[in-house]
Design a protein around this motif. Sequence first.
Motif: not given
Length: 399
Positions: A161-167, A179-183
């Motif tokens: 989730f760190t790799h995805r939240q960074v957006f 949207a990816v970051s929100e999930a």
Amino acid sequence: MRSPEGQRNPLPVYRAFRELGDVVPAPWGGWFVTGFDLANQVLRGRDWLTPDIAWQERRPDPERWRAPATREMSHTLSRLNAPDHTTQRRALGNLFGRSTLEAVRPGVEEHVDTLLDDLERALLAHGEADFATVVADRLPIRTVGGWLGLAEEDHERILDFTHRQVFAQELLPTRSQLAVSEAATLEMRAYFTGLLRHRRAHLGEDVLSGWIRYWDEWHAGDREAADRVLYHLTMFVTIASLETTATLLSSSVALLLADPARWRWLREHPGHVGDAVEEALRHDPPIWLNSRVAAKDTVLGGVRVAQDSVVHVLFGAANHDPRHNPDPETFDILRGGSQLTFGGGVHYCLGAALARLEATTLLTRMLKRFPTLRAATDGPEYAPRMVFRRITSLKVTRS
């Protein structure tokens, strides 16, 4: 900067920015700061603030700033100004001072040895290995996870989730990225609130238990306020230490292996491992830019900057300013120069000393165990980002 060419070799980008001047207008408004001295002035100056929630509420594009993932990070230390920032930093103290570093050093050494065993097995089995995924991505989460008492079985989930939240922390995120970051933010929130709930029910003598006791007392009678601070603090300290340190580890190895003579020389002169880490931080910073806003109308490098205008400090361009670091495009272990990669002033990176400890420990042990290590490809592979640089793959082999 996001292009494959710019990611592989950002030096022409830095050069082009500097040729435009020390303060360069951004196409979307605001300014890029490219000169070392002016970048240092912005990072350290009291008249430059981080773009906090109050500033975001004043923006003409509220949709961008009200995205849930963006607002989540806007409550963390990196997006707080005084007095809230001052209160939290004072409560943390010197987070990774000498005594803390000495306490975590044995754990870092153990993690390094274990991960290098994994690298050894991969090299024996396949002839080459991906240093980024086998070692660099793993060391920071094992280090901070051990320090905070995070369950080892949770490490992969936290990395994911760190790799995805960074957006959400990108300069110009797209709607799909947000949207990816929100999930990822929802997953992140569930994990850390659950962690804090469990730790509060089982208080010990660990770091996180100490934070819980402190903030419960600070917000006596207001458990909700204490939980908010604890969540943002624990979440930020954890995820902020992962990708940046992992990229430093991979970029240090990539830069040293780019010229086999460097690897041999450093093995013969291990006393300069720390210098090699500092030069890697200067030459290829894990964070490409950081933003500040003007607290009042001001003049920066001869350019009038209105109150609330945003400036983006370009770490790479500033670190390669030839007026401060001569012959900046040469990777020189003995340079003895300086860099701004960890920021400056009240927002100087909390984990700088820990990142240096991880990098120097890893390189010192790698040089002994893998004297003939070399790059297996032309160079690393990168994620297409403009703020947090991330090496996704670095293939290595042995002669």
